[in-house]
Scaffold this motif. Structure first.
Motif, PDB file in Angstrom:
ATOM      1  N   LEU A 208       0.817  -1.241  -0.140  1.00 41.95           N
ATOM      2  CA  LEU A 208       0.105  -0.071   0.020  1.00 41.95           C
ATOM      3  C   LEU A 208       0.823   1.267  -0.056  1.00 41.95           C
ATOM      4  O   LEU A 208       0.537   2.194  -0.768  1.00 41.95           O
ATOM      5  CB  LEU A 208      -0.869   0.063   1.271  1.00 41.95           C
ATOM      6  CG  LEU A 208      -2.244  -0.711   1.229  1.00 41.95           C
ATOM      7  CD1 LEU A 208      -2.963  -0.787   2.539  1.00 41.95           C
ATOM      8  CD2 LEU A 208      -3.187   0.166  -0.032  1.00 41.95           C
ATOM      9  N   GLN A 209       1.992   1.210   0.807  1.00 36.37           N
ATOM     10  CA  GLN A 209       2.519   2.316   1.042  1.00 36.37           C
ATOM     11  C   GLN A 209       3.402   2.613  -0.272  1.00 36.37           C
ATOM     12  O   GLN A 209       3.871   3.876  -0.637  1.00 36.37           O
ATOM     13  CB  GLN A 209       3.611   2.411   2.208  1.00 36.37           C
ATOM     14  CG  GLN A 209       2.827   2.469   3.476  1.00 36.37           C
ATOM     15  CD  GLN A 209       3.665   2.047   4.562  1.00 36.37           C
ATOM     16  OE1 GLN A 209       4.729   1.514   4.554  1.00 36.37           O
ATOM     17  NE2 GLN A 209       3.060   2.320   5.949  1.00 36.37           N
ATOM     18  N   LEU A 210       4.013   1.388  -0.831  1.00 34.24           N
ATOM     19  CA  LEU A 210       5.027   1.639  -1.927  1.00 34.24           C
ATOM     20  C   LEU A 210       3.956   2.118  -3.165  1.00 34.24           C
ATOM     21  O   LEU A 210       4.459   2.996  -4.044  1.00 34.24           O
ATOM     22  CB  LEU A 210       5.283   0.286  -2.374  1.00 34.24           C
ATOM     23  CG  LEU A 210       6.012   0.074  -3.811  1.00 34.24           C
ATOM     24  CD1 LEU A 210       7.432   0.992  -3.564  1.00 34.24           C
ATOM     25  CD2 LEU A 210       6.587  -1.394  -4.135  1.00 34.24           C
ATOM     26  N   ALA A 211       2.709   1.669  -3.361  1.00 37.32           N
ATOM     27  CA  ALA A 211       1.809   2.019  -4.573  1.00 37.32           C
ATOM     28  C   ALA A 211       1.488   3.533  -4.547  1.00 37.32           C
ATOM     29  O   ALA A 211       1.518   4.192  -5.554  1.00 37.32           O
ATOM     30  CB  ALA A 211       0.455   1.202  -4.326  1.00 37.32           C
ATOM     31  N   TRP A 212       1.185   4.052  -3.180  1.00 35.85           N
ATOM     32  CA  TRP A 212       0.954   5.476  -3.299  1.00 35.85           C
ATOM     33  C   TRP A 212       2.282   6.370  -3.099  1.00 35.85           C
ATOM     34  O   TRP A 212       2.050   7.461  -3.435  1.00 35.85           O
ATOM     35  CB  TRP A 212      -0.024   5.645  -1.702  1.00 35.85           C
ATOM     36  CG  TRP A 212      -1.314   5.133  -1.970  1.00 35.85           C
ATOM     37  CD1 TRP A 212      -1.690   4.122  -1.529  1.00 35.85           C
ATOM     38  CD2 TRP A 212      -2.246   6.075  -2.649  1.00 35.85           C
ATOM     39  NE1 TRP A 212      -3.101   3.894  -2.128  1.00 35.85           N
ATOM     40  CE2 TRP A 212      -3.413   5.069  -2.816  1.00 35.85           C
ATOM     41  CE3 TRP A 212      -2.286   6.866  -3.658  1.00 35.85           C
ATOM     42  CZ2 TRP A 212      -4.495   5.178  -3.352  1.00 35.85           C
ATOM     43  CZ3 TRP A 212      -3.702   7.192  -4.346  1.00 35.85           C
ATOM     44  CH2 TRP A 212      -4.585   6.426  -3.983  1.00 35.85           C
ATOM     45  N   ALA A 213       3.386   5.645  -2.772  1.00 36.05           N
ATOM     46  CA  ALA A 213       4.610   6.505  -3.066  1.00 36.05           C
ATOM     47  C   ALA A 213       4.881   6.781  -4.562  1.00 36.05           C
ATOM     48  O   ALA A 213       5.459   7.604  -4.874  1.00 36.05           O
ATOM     49  CB  ALA A 213       5.904   5.681  -2.345  1.00 36.05           C
ATOM     50  N   GLU A 214       4.554   5.889  -5.222  1.00 39.14           N
ATOM     51  CA  GLU A 214       4.899   5.722  -6.830  1.00 39.14           C
ATOM     52  C   GLU A 214       3.966   6.783  -7.262  1.00 39.14           C
ATOM     53  O   GLU A 214       4.080   7.457  -8.494  1.00 39.14           O
ATOM     54  CB  GLU A 214       4.565   4.461  -7.457  1.00 39.14           C
ATOM     55  CG  GLU A 214       5.989   3.407  -7.043  1.00 39.14           C
ATOM     56  CD  GLU A 214       7.210   3.869  -7.718  1.00 39.14           C
ATOM     57  OE1 GLU A 214       7.300   4.666  -8.619  1.00 39.14           O
ATOM     58  OE2 GLU A 214       8.225   3.218  -7.112  1.00 39.14           O
ATOM     59  N   HIS A 215       2.864   6.807  -6.860  1.00 39.49           N
ATOM     60  CA  HIS A 215       1.554   7.721  -7.224  1.00 39.49           C
ATOM     61  C   HIS A 215       2.113   9.342  -6.938  1.00 39.49           C
ATOM     62  O   HIS A 215       1.852   9.825  -7.965  1.00 39.49           O
ATOM     63  CB  HIS A 215       0.213   7.344  -6.876  1.00 39.49           C
ATOM     64  CG  HIS A 215      -0.617   8.544  -7.100  1.00 39.49           C
ATOM     65  ND1 HIS A 215      -1.115   8.526  -8.518  1.00 39.49           N
ATOM     66  CD2 HIS A 215      -1.552   9.250  -6.453  1.00 39.49           C
ATOM     67  CE1 HIS A 215      -1.986   9.161  -8.580  1.00 39.49           C
ATOM     68  NE2 HIS A 215      -2.300   9.873  -7.418  1.00 39.49           N
ATOM     69  N   ALA A 216       2.653   9.149  -5.803  1.00 38.56           N
ATOM     70  CA  ALA A 216       2.949  10.821  -5.512  1.00 38.56           C
ATOM     71  C   ALA A 216       4.257  11.254  -6.240  1.00 38.56           C
ATOM     72  O   ALA A 216       4.297  12.226  -6.625  1.00 38.56           O
ATOM     73  CB  ALA A 216       3.256  10.606  -3.908  1.00 38.56           C
ATOM     74  N   ARG A 217       5.073  10.137  -6.639  1.00 36.67           N
ATOM     75  CA  ARG A 217       6.196  10.454  -7.339  1.00 36.67           C
ATOM     76  C   ARG A 217       5.767  10.903  -8.835  1.00 36.67           C
ATOM     77  O   ARG A 217       6.273  11.834  -9.296  1.00 36.67           O
ATOM     78  CB  ARG A 217       7.131   9.365  -7.622  1.00 36.67           C
ATOM     79  CG  ARG A 217       8.507   9.488  -8.394  1.00 36.67           C
ATOM     80  CD  ARG A 217       9.343   8.323  -8.169  1.00 36.67           C
ATOM     81  NE  ARG A 217      10.468   8.445  -9.341  1.00 36.67           N
ATOM     82  CZ  ARG A 217      10.722   7.421 -10.043  1.00 36.67           C
ATOM     83  NH1 ARG A 217      10.135   6.359  -9.949  1.00 36.67           N
ATOM     84  NH2 ARG A 217      11.454   7.484 -10.938  1.00 36.67           N
ATOM     85  N   ALA A 218       4.675   9.991  -9.370  1.00 32.19           N
ATOM     86  CA  ALA A 218       4.358  10.255 -10.772  1.00 32.19           C
ATOM     87  C   ALA A 218       3.639  11.773 -10.649  1.00 32.19           C
ATOM     88  O   ALA A 218       3.668  12.487 -11.610  1.00 32.19           O
ATOM     89  CB  ALA A 218       3.307   9.336 -11.264  1.00 32.19           C
ATOM     90  N   LYS A 219       2.768  12.034  -9.742  1.00 22.60           N
ATOM     91  CA  LYS A 219       1.971  13.112  -9.560  1.00 22.60           C
ATOM     92  C   LYS A 219       2.952  14.426  -9.638  1.00 22.60           C
ATOM     93  O   LYS A 219       2.740  15.457  -9.874  1.00 22.60           O
ATOM     94  CB  LYS A 219       1.151  13.030  -8.364  1.00 22.60           C
ATOM     95  CG  LYS A 219       0.210  14.334  -8.122  1.00 22.60           C
ATOM     96  CD  LYS A 219      -0.849  13.892  -7.107  1.00 22.60           C
ATOM     97  CE  LYS A 219      -1.750  15.093  -6.697  1.00 22.60           C
ATOM     98  NZ  LYS A 219      -2.654  15.079  -5.847  1.00 22.60           N
TER      99      LYS A 219
END
Length: 229
Positions: A120-131
């Protein structure tokens, strides 16, 4: 005294068991909601990453034809995908209500599988990075694509007759036309396209990383729910 002590002990055990059962019920509810949202998010991210990769491929094909002096062989689809695009990255809005609720209420502790928390944390970290990276790459792309606008012309054709007078809708057709001859005659075009190809590939990879993180999360969620059954 022993009867009282034993009664208190049994009562505490029953309370603890009831609390454990409530936690497991809440955990399963969260897992099921996360599963639904993760599947929807994967579809969005996959579609977005593929669109960037498709555009990058179109750019490379156009560069190849220009270098070979065969601009007339460039397909209309490739021209439209490259020269009729604004190069302003559109953000992906992922479904996050369940994750937001869990982080706000401290309910992440209910997840007994540590891997799911990490995914969960990894997925949202990747989303934050892309954003975070999208606006930066978008600004670069807009500057790179500005000289290419002169090769395309948009034409709009609205019919005079209303299709549905009650809704007052006027269907409008739009078309983008690219000047192949002018495109082939400009020596700066290939280098600009190569840079755009690079930025499109980077954007595609950002969303691909999101996709892979979400897929790992999905696998962990499905496994946890099966084991729970």
């Amino acid at each position: 005294i022993m009867i009282v002590v034993i009664g208190i002990f049994i009562g505490l055990q029953v309370d603890g068991w009831n609390e454990w059962r409530k936690d497991r019920t809440a955990e399963r509810d969260y897992l099921e909601r996360l599963l639904v949202e993760t599947r929807l998010n994967i579809k969005q991210v996959t579609k977005k990453s593929q669109s960037y990769f498709d555009r990058a491929d179109s750019i490379l094909r156009i560069v190849t034809h220009l270098s070979e002096g065969s601009a007339e062989q460039i397909t209309t689809d490739d021209l439209t995908r490259v020269f009729c695009y604004w190069y302003v990255p559109e953000g992906v809005r992922l479904q996050s209500s369940t994750y937001d609720e869990m982080t706000a209420t401290g309910s992440l502790e209910l997840l007994t599988d540590q891997n799911i928390r990490q995914y969960l944390q990894l997925a949202w970290a990747e989303h934050a990075r892309a954003k975070s990276e999208n606006p930066k790459l978008g600004a670069i792309q807009v500057d790179l694509a500005r000289p290419l606008r002169k090769f395309s012309v948009w034409e709009f054709d609205a019919p005079s007759q209303l299709i549905d007078e009650e809704t007052n809708d006027v269907p409008t057709k739009a078309g983008c036309h690219v000047d192949r001859a002018a495109l082939a005659a400009d020596p700066e075009v290939p280098s600009l396209l190569v840079q755009l190809n690079r930025s499109q590939t980077i954007l595609g990879n950002l969303h691909l990383n999101e996709q892979q993180a979400l897929e790992a999360l999905l696998t962990a969620l499905e496994r946890a729910l099966v084991q729970g059954d």
